[in-house]
Each structure stands twice: as C-alpha cells, then as structure tokens.
Design a protein around this motif. Structure first.
Motif, short mmCIF file in Angstrom:
data_model
loop_
_atom_site.label_atom_id
_atom_site.label_comp_id
_atom_site.label_asym_id
_atom_site.label_seq_id
_atom_site.Cartn_x
_atom_site.Cartn_y
_atom_site.Cartn_z
N GLN A 63 0.69 -1.39 -0.03
CA GLN A 63 0.07 0.01 0.08
C GLN A 63 0.87 1.30 0.01
O GLN A 63 1.77 1.19 0.91
N PRO A 68 -0.04 -0.82 -6.06
CA PRO A 68 -1.24 -0.28 -6.22
C PRO A 68 -1.44 0.42 -7.46
O PRO A 68 -0.31 0.78 -8.32
N ALA A 95 -4.14 -4.44 -3.64
CA ALA A 95 -3.43 -3.31 -3.14
C ALA A 95 -3.90 -2.07 -3.46
O ALA A 95 -3.95 -1.78 -4.49
N ASN A 96 -4.07 -1.15 -2.62
CA ASN A 96 -4.71 0.05 -2.59
C ASN A 96 -3.95 1.29 -2.45
O ASN A 96 -2.83 1.15 -1.72
N SER A 137 -5.93 -2.08 2.05
CA SER A 137 -5.22 -3.21 1.19
C SER A 137 -5.46 -4.35 1.89
O SER A 137 -5.37 -4.37 3.14
#
Length: 273
Positions: A14, A46, A213-214, A229
């Motif tokens: 993340q 991400p 994954a953010n 995430s």
C-alpha cells in the motif's frame, strides 16, 4: 516443522503516491524489499504507484513507449528480490491519443509474463472534494481478460473500478485463475463503503485468493484514497488487512486448501447460466 509445499507467501503493498516519480519508485522498492524479507513470492503494487495525478501521465506514456525505462526498472526489481511482481499501473499510449492504465507482471527472473489494460473506467460523481471523476477523458479502456501462468498458480489481473463488474472475474474463473490481483486507487468515499464487501464477494464466488493493493492516504487538497489493502482467501476470510498509510501486508496462500474447497463445493460444475 517443515513448511508445506502448498504454502506461498504473498504481499499487498500500500502506498500514498505523489506526483514525484523518483520518490515513488524509492518508496515502492522499500516495500518490495520488505515483502521479500518477509518471504513473499508475489508482491502487488497499487494503481498509479509511480505517478499519482494526471499532470504528467501523457509525458510518462510517451517516455515508456520510447525507452521503456520504467518497465526495465520494474523488471530489475522483480529479479533483484526474486519474486513475481504485479507492477500496479503505469500509463502507456493508446491509438486515439489517450493512454491505457497498464499493469505489467514480471516473473522472478525479470521477464515480463504479460500485461493487462484496465477495462472499466471510473466516470462517476462522488461526494468528496473532487466531486467528479472522468477517467475516460484521459484513459482508453482495454479489451482483454488476462490470466497469467506463474510458478505458484494462475493469476488473473483486474484494476480498481473493475472490481464492480463480477462478469470480468467470472471470466478469469473460467480461465482457471487461482489468484486474483487488484491494484487500486479507490476514493475514500467509495472505498470505505464498498471495497471490502466487493472483494470478499469476488473471492467467495470464484473460490480464489484475492490480493488487493490500494492507495491509502491524502495525495493533494482534493484527493484522498481509502487504504485497506487486503488479502482474502477463497472462503472469504481476511488474512491480512491494512489501515491507512504506506505498508506491506503479508499472508500465506494455501493452494492445497483452496483446491480442496473447490472439490467439496464444485461451483464451476453447478453453473446454469
């Protein structure tokens, strides 16, 4: 006790990326190194990890078409840390003058296993400081469902807004995906409302591992992302989850357990539509 051969450690990385490409790459490598030190054989970056914001995406797309420098750096990182790297997204040129949001996947030898172009574009009005998002002004949609062979299973790739379209993930399921990865940059408003329930649904209905994954923080005066995430197994259990900020989360993927679930509950055989 010996570690089961069916277990593989995976990581969701993340970030809170900025418009500074060099700084973002240093932070990404730090997280990749942390994942490798934790035993990860798969790491997912991400969406927009290298460059957040649209000011320079066209310049970067032209640069990548000419030199592929960023792609070469990503291939090097996969080989350096001996893992399969899902390299978030970077802009690449589209024929109509826009760009594609492209996710390149590299094997532990540094070879590119394939690429996926974001299919669904976020054109929506959201109750946040930015208010209106029109990805299609700058981005062109991809057309192809992508499932790639890796040393530990078949990986289906989606990106961010794709999450809201279950038919895409069902096609990955039909292509024998074992793991689904989802590089993302969900807005805080939509992410805190819908991110986790949608991800759990995709994992449960397709009986697969999900590694999402953010982006997770404040990027500028108008843009905040939701973080969270997460790694979710095929039963819908949350194995690892982030809050906000830059972090590497790790969990074990048990392919034997997932295959056993698919045998006990053969959803693929029961479909009628």
């Amino acid at each position: 006790m010996a570690r089961s051969t069916s277990l593989v450690t995976v990581a969701a990385l993340q970030m809170v990326s900025s418009s500074d490409l060099a700084v973002n790459l240093l932070r990404a490598e730090g997280l990749i190194a942390e994942a490798a030190n934790g035993g990860a054989k798969l790491a997912v970056l991400p969406e927009n990890f290298a460059l957040f914001g649209r000011q320079r995406i066209f310049d970067l797309a032209v640069q990548e078409a000419a030199s592929g420098d960023l792609q070469s750096q990503l291939a090097h990182l996969a080989a350096k840390y001996n893992l399969t790297l899902v390299a978030g997204t970077i802009p690449t040129p589209a024929p109509d003058g826009r760009v594609y949001a492209t996710s390149f996947v590299y094997g532990p030898d540094g070879c590119c296993l394939g690429q996926y172009r974001k299919m669904h574009l976020f054109d929506a009005d959201v109750a946040d400081a930015q208010g209106s998002y029109r990805e299609s002004d700058s981005y062109a949609p991809g057309d192809d469902v992508v499932v790639l062979e890796t040393p530990f299973g078949r990986i289906g790739v989606g990106i961010c807004y794709d999450l809201r379209f279950p038919e895409l993930f069902r096609q990955m399921f039909e292509l024998k995906a074992d793991i689904v990865v989802l590089p993302s940059a969900f807005t805080r408003s939509t992410g805190w409302a819908h991110w986790l329930p949608l991800l759990r649904a995709r994992a449960i209905e397709n009986q697969c591992l999900v590694v999402a994954a953010n982006q997770g923080g404040v990027h500028d005066a108008k843009r905040q992302t939701s973080g969270g995430s997460v790694i979710i197994d095929s039963w819908g259990r949350v194995l690892a989850e982030a809050g906000l900020g830059e972090v590497c989360i790790l969990a074990d993927y048990d392919s034997a357990e997932q295959n056993a679930l698919r045998l006990r509950m053969p959803v693929a055989q029961h479909r009628r539509l």
